[in-house]
Design a protein around this motif. Structure first.
Motif, mmCIF file in Angstrom:
data_model
loop_
_atom_site.group_PDB
_atom_site.id
_atom_site.type_symbol
_atom_site.label_atom_id
_atom_site.label_comp_id
_atom_site.label_asym_id
_atom_site.label_seq_id
_atom_site.Cartn_x
_atom_site.Cartn_y
_atom_site.Cartn_z
ATOM 1 N N ILE A 149 0.866 -1.177 0.000
ATOM 2 C CA ILE A 149 0.000 0.000 0.000
ATOM 3 C C ILE A 149 0.900 1.224 0.000
ATOM 4 N N LYS A 150 0.836 2.009 -1.074
ATOM 5 C CA LYS A 150 1.738 3.146 -1.242
ATOM 6 C C LYS A 150 0.957 4.418 -1.545
ATOM 7 N N PRO A 151 1.486 5.581 -1.101
ATOM 8 C CA PRO A 151 0.824 6.838 -1.445
ATOM 9 C C PRO A 151 0.914 7.114 -2.942
ATOM 10 N N PHE A 152 -0.102 7.800 -3.464
ATOM 11 C CA PHE A 152 -0.133 8.201 -4.870
ATOM 12 C C PHE A 152 -0.534 9.669 -4.878
ATOM 13 N N GLY A 153 0.457 10.536 -4.725
ATOM 14 C CA GLY A 153 0.176 11.950 -4.540
ATOM 15 C C GLY A 153 -0.356 12.197 -3.138
ATOM 16 N N ASP A 154 -1.048 13.329 -2.953
ATOM 17 C CA ASP A 154 -1.534 13.675 -1.612
ATOM 18 C C ASP A 154 -3.011 13.377 -1.419
ATOM 19 N N SER A 155 -3.666 12.755 -2.422
ATOM 20 C CA SER A 155 -5.089 12.465 -2.273
ATOM 21 C C SER A 155 -5.475 11.110 -2.863
ATOM 22 N N ALA A 156 -4.507 10.197 -2.899
ATOM 23 C CA ALA A 156 -4.795 8.848 -3.403
ATOM 24 C C ALA A 156 -3.727 7.889 -2.906
ATOM 25 N N LEU A 157 -4.051 6.614 -2.942
ATOM 26 C CA LEU A 157 -3.066 5.577 -2.647
ATOM 27 C C LEU A 157 -3.295 4.401 -3.586
ATOM 28 N N ILE A 158 -2.264 3.573 -3.711
ATOM 29 C CA ILE A 158 -2.336 2.405 -4.575
ATOM 30 C C ILE A 158 -2.143 1.156 -3.730
ATOM 31 N N VAL A 159 -3.059 0.207 -3.898
ATOM 32 C CA VAL A 159 -2.910 -1.109 -3.280
ATOM 33 C C VAL A 159 -2.404 -2.046 -4.379
ATOM 34 N N LYS A 160 -1.159 -2.475 -4.250
ATOM 35 C CA LYS A 160 -0.509 -3.300 -5.272
ATOM 36 C C LYS A 160 -0.536 -4.752 -4.831
ATOM 37 N N PHE A 161 -1.153 -5.612 -5.663
ATOM 38 C CA PHE A 161 -1.330 -7.011 -5.319
ATOM 39 C C PHE A 161 -0.308 -7.941 -5.978
ATOM 40 N N GLY A 162 0.457 -7.442 -6.930
ATOM 41 C CA GLY A 162 1.426 -8.283 -7.628
ATOM 42 C C GLY A 162 1.891 -7.590 -8.884
ATOM 43 N N SER A 163 2.550 -8.358 -9.752
ATOM 44 C CA SER A 163 3.108 -7.781 -10.972
ATOM 45 C C SER A 163 2.655 -8.514 -12.232
#
Length: 240
Positions: A10-24
């Protein structure tokens, strides 16, 4: 019994969103996690939740940082990260998820699929084999994007994988079924594009006058089946 998925980030994506990354990699199990998490967010949204957008391996979550800070008085990202982690713990992939199977008729080859022969030649098979291979699987809709109603599908056999065109077409007719790399998809309306066109469907994928306007949604499954040119026209297909 619940299935689990390791190494979720779970990583920030700018100051008003985040990304939940499940794999590649494109994976049906990952798609189920993404759909389940999105469903849970839509049913039980947190303060400041705006929307979530799925992709093949990620779910991007947009929120109002001001609303969260005003209500919670601490860092929005940390609050949402902890909320998402709790939701992930509650996901049970063995539970039924809402989806539907939609059968899509396709008139393969000829004027409707001008690149069918090229796809066959590049893969050292016949055009009939391309049609058979393409129309066998159940494809999973991973996401809608690029254009309204355009579904990104998983499940195409690599035996018919073909690279994109070096020079994209300026106009691709609505309903065109194409292949690009290891993917297949349907153009919902006329648009430029570089996919190899193998057929066309009379099925309308995007109807702005109805709700929801997109025939397909993430989590749905589709199956293509061949039809003749006569059947294509009887089903309302247009010569473009």
């Amino acid at each position: 019994m619940k299935e689990s998925l390791e190494n979720v980030e779970i990583k920030p994506f700018g100051d008003s969103a985040l990304i939940v990354k499940f794999g590649s990699k494109i994976n049906p199990k990952i798609a189920k996690y993404i759909q389940s998490l999105q469903n849970k967010l839509n049913k039980t949204p947190f303060t400041g939740y705006i929307e979530s957008v799925p992709s093949y391996t990620n779910l991007t979550i947009y929120y109002s940082a001001i609303s969260i800070y005003r209500d919670r008085k601490f860092h929005p990202f940390q609050f949402i990260k902890e909320y998402i982690e709790e939701l992930l713990e509650s996901i049970n992939l063995l539970e039924e998820t809402s989806s539907k199977l939609i059968e899509i008729p396709v008139c393969y080859g000829g004027d409707y699929g001008p690149d069918l022969e090229l796809v066959a030649m590049q893969n050292n098979i016949t055009m009939e084999e391309v049609i058979e291979i393409h129309s066998q699987p159940e494809y999973l809709v991973h996401m809608i994007g690029f254009a309204p109603g355009f579904a990104f599908l998983g499940g195409m056999d690599e035996k018919i994988g073909t690279s994109r065109k070096d020079v994209p077409r300026l106009k691709i007719p609505a309903g065109s079924v194409g292949i690009a790399g290891k993917q297949t998809g349907i153009y919902p309306f006329e648009t430029p594009g570089g996919w190899q066109l193998i057929g066309r469907t009379p099925t309308k994928l995007f109807l702005p006058e109805v709700q929801p306007p997109s025939l397909l949604t993430a989590g749905d499954k589709i199956r293509f089946y061949p039809i003749t040119e006569k059947e294509y026209k009887q089903l309302g297909g247009q010569n473009q």
